[in-house]
Design an enzyme around this catalytic site. Structure first.
Site, PDB file in Angstrom:
ATOM      1  N   LYS A   1      -9.592   2.856  -3.032  1.00 41.53           N
ATOM      2  CA  LYS A   1     -10.103   2.314  -1.776  1.00 41.53           C
ATOM      3  C   LYS A   1     -11.521   2.813  -1.529  1.00 41.53           C
ATOM      4  O   LYS A   1     -11.819   4.004  -1.669  1.00 41.53           O
ATOM      5  CB  LYS A   1      -9.181   2.721  -0.627  1.00 41.53           C
ATOM      6  CG  LYS A   1      -9.471   2.012   0.693  1.00 41.53           C
ATOM      7  CD  LYS A   1      -8.418   2.353   1.732  1.00 41.53           C
ATOM      8  CE  LYS A   1      -8.622   1.557   3.022  1.00 41.53           C
ATOM      9  NZ  LYS A   1      -7.595   1.877   4.036  1.00 41.53           N
TER      10      LYS A   1
ATOM     11  N   CYS B   1      -5.522  -2.389   2.568  1.00 40.76           N
ATOM     12  CA  CYS B   1      -5.350  -2.309   4.014  1.00 40.76           C
ATOM     13  C   CYS B   1      -6.505  -2.981   4.747  1.00 40.76           C
ATOM     14  O   CYS B   1      -6.806  -4.142   4.504  1.00 40.76           O
ATOM     15  CB  CYS B   1      -5.177  -0.845   4.435  1.00 40.76           C
ATOM     16  SG  CYS B   1      -4.639  -0.631   6.150  1.00 40.76           S
TER      17      CYS B   1
ATOM     18  N   GLU C   1       0.834  -1.206   0.000  1.00 41.15           N
ATOM     19  CA  GLU C   1       0.000   0.000   0.000  1.00 41.15           C
ATOM     20  C   GLU C   1       0.870   1.259   0.000  1.00 41.15           C
ATOM     21  O   GLU C   1       1.883   1.333   0.696  1.00 41.15           O
ATOM     22  CB  GLU C   1      -0.886  -0.021   1.247  1.00 41.15           C
ATOM     23  CG  GLU C   1      -1.763   1.199   1.423  1.00 41.15           C
ATOM     24  CD  GLU C   1      -2.445   1.226   2.788  1.00 41.15           C
ATOM     25  OE1 GLU C   1      -3.442   1.954   2.924  1.00 41.15           O
ATOM     26  OE2 GLU C   1      -1.983   0.508   3.702  1.00 41.15           O
TER      27      GLU C   1
END
Length: 533
Positions: A354, A407, A290
């Site tokens: 995301k 994540c 990430e």
């Protein structure tokens, strides 16, 4: 046992409160990196006996008993979440001058909020409470309800759901395939609470028999699935591709230093260009963690050219990066926590943003109000990140696709949509370097492994500081790199899944188990009231 149960039931005041907190804290030993699942047997047995002694004020009636039960559940949850989540404070110490003031909020404030769900569980259980097996079913139902609510209320934070403590190893993970984490949680609470029946005798024989049967079924189903796992994985390994995971081990303080950006980028490239491990084939796909690229990639064409120089023909790089989007004249740019797929010509051929952001880490809820009192993001990006409205699959040359989880998106099982059926692997990129050498990275890794079991897909996980791994659809680590190690790992990913387990199927089984537990609790409660009258 009866004498011990009686003494715990009769506790009052501070001794009772302290024991509730300690019982919850003890349960955290069932979580990674310890994985001592037997701790929950003690934890929940003590909690049941404490619940048995929840009487409230003699003249307070139902409301007094409910209030007393809620507070007891809150204390139990507070102990559990402080012991299981204390490491969150480590993220605030990376830039201590700016954020150390918020340390008590992370270490105690968040657990205090999450404990409200366990307080609710205790309240619901108290309403259904009886004197035998029914109260164990009531507790299982109420904790299942609380954990399900915790997965989405106020954006949700289902970290360390009780069911994870019942799945420390692959043979104990397989029940998650049909039941999901919440279904496993319901049955786990029932089994963990059953020893309390020994101390009160009522319903002991039947309760312990059912708990033992569930426990054996948990192991037996795991053994049955794993017995044919190797053959299933081999059958799914058609048209394989070679994938390399890069674990660069970049200290978080360096990532925040503008002067380190170039060297960080080059370290990733150097690791990517290493020769294949053990004389194997060169990787077709290279995966970085990430936000690996420490600048806005589209503003740096030289960086794309540098990537093209390192990649060989036909290779692609999948990397976490920050994506900027022009919001129009007079408006500040929007920033997204994203994943790019870059080919050997230096072209971005696929991307995904995301969807589920971290509150107070990537954005500030009720931002205008909270900024007035000095609460800001724990990130350097002005204005924080924006959330994508939908999740996009990562498409590779040849038509293969991966399902991206950036994540902590990997902790939300019900947010994995039906498009996962068109993919050949889950891809989880993360940076757990914020949390240091604490239980946090290991807890995160376990939850990502359970997503592989639930979906029937292999998992590719690249973490900046670890834990990085290739995980098969049965939750087994094929190749991995532990926390605080630097290097690469290479493995093969097949083109088809072992078996897709559908989210709606898991949800159906979860609610079926919930209905069964509620029915047992309700029947027992009705019978209990009838006997009293």
């Amino acid at each position: 046992m009866e004498r011990l149960a009686g003494r715990i039931m009769l506790l009052w005041g501070w001794p009772r409160a302290i024991l509730a907190i300690l019982a919850g804290a003890l349960g955290a030993l069932a979580l990674p990196p310890f994985g001592f699942f037997a701790a929950f047997f003690v934890s929940f047995t003590v909690f049941v006996w404490l619940m048995d002694g929840t009487t409230g004020h003699p003249n307070g009636g139902l409301f007094s008993r409910a209030r007393s039960a809620f507070f007891l559940g809150w204390l139990f949850g507070f102990g559990y979440f402080v012991a299981g989540l204390w490491w969150l404070g480590n993220a605030l110490l990376v830039d201590a001058e700016e954020f150390a003031w918020a340390l008590p909020l992370a270490v105690f404030g968040l657990p205090a909020y999450l404990a409200l769900f366990y307080g609710l569980a205790a309240l619901v259980a108290r309403i259904l409470w009886s004197d035998g097996l029914g109260r164990i079913a009531a507790l299982a139902f109420s904790f299942g309800l609380a954990e399900w609510l915790r997965s989405f209320v106020l954006t949700g934070f289902p970290w360390n759901a009780i069911g994870y403590g019942a799945m420390p190893m692959p043979i104990m993970m397989q029940s998650a395939a049909p039941l999901g984490i919440f279904g496993v949680t319901v049955l786990a609470v029932f089994v963990f609470s059953a020893p309390a029946l020994i101390g009160t005798k009522k319903g002991m024989g039947l309760g312990l028999a059912v708990a033992a049967l569930l426990f054996c079924a948990h192991f037996g189903f795991g053994y049955w699935r794993l017995h044919g796992a190797d053959a299933a994985v081999a059958a799914a390994s058609k048209d394989p591709i070679e994938v390399r995971i890069v674990q660069p081990l970049i200290d978080q303080s360096r990532k925040l230093d503008d002067n380190e950006r170039h060297s960080i980028f080059e370290e990733h490239l150097t690791l990517s260009a290493l020769p294949p491990q053990n004389g194997g084939k060169r990787p077709d796909v290279i995966v970085w963690p990430e936000t690996s690229i420490p600048f806005i990639l589209t503003d740096n064409p030289d960086a794309l050219s540098r990537i093209a120089d390192v990649l060989q023909d036909g290779q692609v790089l999948i990397t976490g990066a920050v994506r900027a989007e022009n919001a129009g004249v007079g408006f500040a740019p929007r920033y997204y926590n994203s994943i790019y797929v870059i080919d050997s010509q230096g072209q971005i051929i696929s991307a995904s943003d995301k969807v589920h952001l971290v509150p107070y880490g990537e954005y500030v809820p009720y931002e205008d109000l909270l900024r007035q009192v000095g609460i800001t993001d724990a990130i350097a990006m002005p204005g924080g990140f924006s959330a994508a409205s939908t999740r996009s699959l990562l498409t590779l040359p040849g038509g293969r696709s991966f399902y991206p989880l950036i994540c902590y998106e990997a902790i939300f099982p019900d947010e994995i949509d039906d498009s996962v059926e068109r993919t050949s692997a889950l891809l989880n990129v993360t940076n757990d370097g914020w949390f240091g050498a604490t239980p946090g990275p290991y807890q995160h890794f376990l939850q990502a492994r359970i997503r592989a079991v639930e979906t029937g897909l292999p998992l590719i996980r690249s973490a900046n500081t670890g834990v990085s791994a290739f995980v098969d659809p049965f939750g087994r680590v094929v190749e991995g790199m532990d926390y605080n190690q630097k290097g690469v790992i290479d493995s093969t990913i097949g083109s088809i899944p072992v078996a897709h387990w559908y989210a709606h199927t898991r949800q159906s089984y979860f609610w079926l188990v919930m209905v069964v537990m509620l029915s047992i609790a309700a029947i027992s409660r009705t019978s209990f009231k009838f006997k009293k009258n």
